[in-house]
Design an enzyme around this catalytic site. Structure first.
Site, PDB file in Angstrom:
ATOM      1  N   ARG A  66     -20.293  18.440 -19.383  1.00  0.00           N
ATOM      2  CA  ARG A  66     -19.174  18.385 -20.346  1.00  0.00           C
ATOM      3  C   ARG A  66     -18.315  19.645 -20.417  1.00  0.00           C
ATOM      4  NH1 ARG A  66     -23.669  19.912 -21.986  1.00  0.00           N
ATOM      5  NH2 ARG A  66     -23.971  21.461 -23.601  1.00  0.00           N
ATOM      6  N   LYS A  81     -20.076  32.820 -19.081  1.00  0.00           N
ATOM      7  CA  LYS A  81     -19.002  31.838 -19.277  1.00  0.00           C
ATOM      8  C   LYS A  81     -17.644  32.504 -19.433  1.00  0.00           C
ATOM      9  CE  LYS A  81     -21.988  28.286 -21.168  1.00  0.00           C
ATOM     10  NZ  LYS A  81     -22.338  27.433 -22.311  1.00  0.00           N
ATOM     11  N   CYS A 181     -24.845  21.148 -31.042  1.00  0.00           N
ATOM     12  CA  CYS A 181     -24.978  20.299 -29.862  1.00  0.00           C
ATOM     13  C   CYS A 181     -26.359  20.396 -29.228  1.00  0.00           C
ATOM     14  CB  CYS A 181     -23.907  20.672 -28.838  1.00  0.00           C
ATOM     15  SG  CYS A 181     -22.254  20.314 -29.439  1.00  0.00           S
TER      16      CYS A 181
END
Ligand SMILES: [Zn+2]
Length: 339
Positions: A66, A81, A181
């Protein structure tokens, strides 16, 4: 250049003037996970002048389902990231000044990064950071756009200092806790839907079309085919310490931040919350029972069975997590229940 943004400038809500405004703006994105990747890509393609994106994590295989900016190469290289995102975003639009910051979005870093920022995008996965971001927004009068998703469920809300209720106000009416999440699994379309809501609001704010900004709290469940939009005009609380009459910005105070310790000689972690407000054990018990948890308690504490662990919550919000010595795990359990 004209060609590049032609479809967007043809759109009446933006136009050439709007595009010129977008090109001048600086957006700070907190988090470069699923929501952060998506928001960053949309805003980079839209031609925002400067984008700063902060993240403390590195790319892992489980992100690829995702988190749209990353590739298998990034996983193999264990790239932070912030670094992988910066590289990819620059390749998408070299006109945008992109800055990736590897770091924990704590009050100190956010106060530094907020200078000269026009808009903050929430793409974090934890509540603690959102409360800090909420106070930064109020203190420096920078609008921010809340977004969260888990499973097939997502939600978003635009917070404009001096105009709308803030996140701290919202907590009085909506139980936003437990939206992480990591714990519940997630499908990519839920992420994309939140990104669509967040970035549409962002574009409105960047072109300064304040009238068009959504004032309701939107939430949806793509699997259960539910969509709701709640009016929030009455949620603003005059006594709110973040946005009310006497602002103290409690979440910017390091002393007030959540403290986590392993209790000596026991398989137990103690958590002291960042906000010292009293917890209504009765309504918490009701809420947890309706979610299917087994809850026992007395007027002083509540004991919640959570599979391998058991959590005991006290009236002052302090909690003991039994059955673990892992601080991060204990914290996520705490946040699932109490935010
Ligand atoms: Zn408030």
């Amino acid at each position: 250049m004209d060609e590049r943004y032609s479809r967007q400038t043809l759109f009446p809500g933006i136009g050439k003037d709007g595009q010129a405004k977008i090109n001048q703006k600086h957006v700070l994105i907190i988090g470069a996970g699923a929501l952060g990747s998506g928001s960053a890509e949309v805003l980079t393609r839209a031609g925002v002048g400067r984008i700063t994106i902060v993240d403390r994590d590195y790319v892992e295989a489980s992100n690829l389902q995702r988190q749209q900016l990353y590739t298998e190469e990034d996983v193999a290289a264990k790239l932070p990231k912030a670094v992988a995102a910066e590289k990819r975003l620059r390749a998408i639009n070299s006109n945008v000044e992109i800055r990736g910051i590897i770091g924990d979005a704590n009050p100190e870093l956010l106060e530094e990064l907020a200078v000269g920022v026009d808009l903050i995008m929430d793409a974090t996965d934890n509540f603690e950071t959102r409360m800090v971001l909420n106070d930064i927004s109020q203190k420096y009068k920078i609008p921010w756009i809340y977004g969260a998703c888990v499973g097939s469920f997502g939600m978003s809300f635009s917070i404009i200092p001096g105009k709308t209720p803030c996140l701290n106000c919202l907590l009085r009416t909506i139980p936003l806790q437990g939206m992480t999440c990591d714990t519940g699994g997630i499908i990519s379309p839920a992420v994309q839907m939140v990104i669509a809501h967040q970035t549409a609001e962002a574009l409105k704010m960047l072109v300064e079309d304040w009238e068009a900004v959504r004032t309701t709290f939107v939430s949806f469940d793509l699997w259960r085919n539910q969509y709701s939009s709640l009016k929030m005009s009455k949620a603003k609380f005059a006594g709110c310490l973040s946005c009310g009459e006497e602002q103290t910005y409690p979440y910017l105070d390091e002393e007030n931040r959540m403290k986590t310790t392993v209790l000596c000689g026991r398989d137990t972690v103690q958590i002291r919350p960042s906000n010292q407000g009293e917890v209504s054990l009765e309504s918490l018990a009701d809420q947890l029972r309706s979610l299917g948890y087994q809850v026992k308690g007395n007027p002083y504490l509540l004991s919640v069975e959570m599979g391998e662990e058991r959590m005991v919550v006290f009236q002052d919000g302090r909690a003991l997590i039994h059955g673990t010595k892992d601080l991060t795990h204990a914290k996520s359990i705490y946040q699932r229940i109490l935010g």
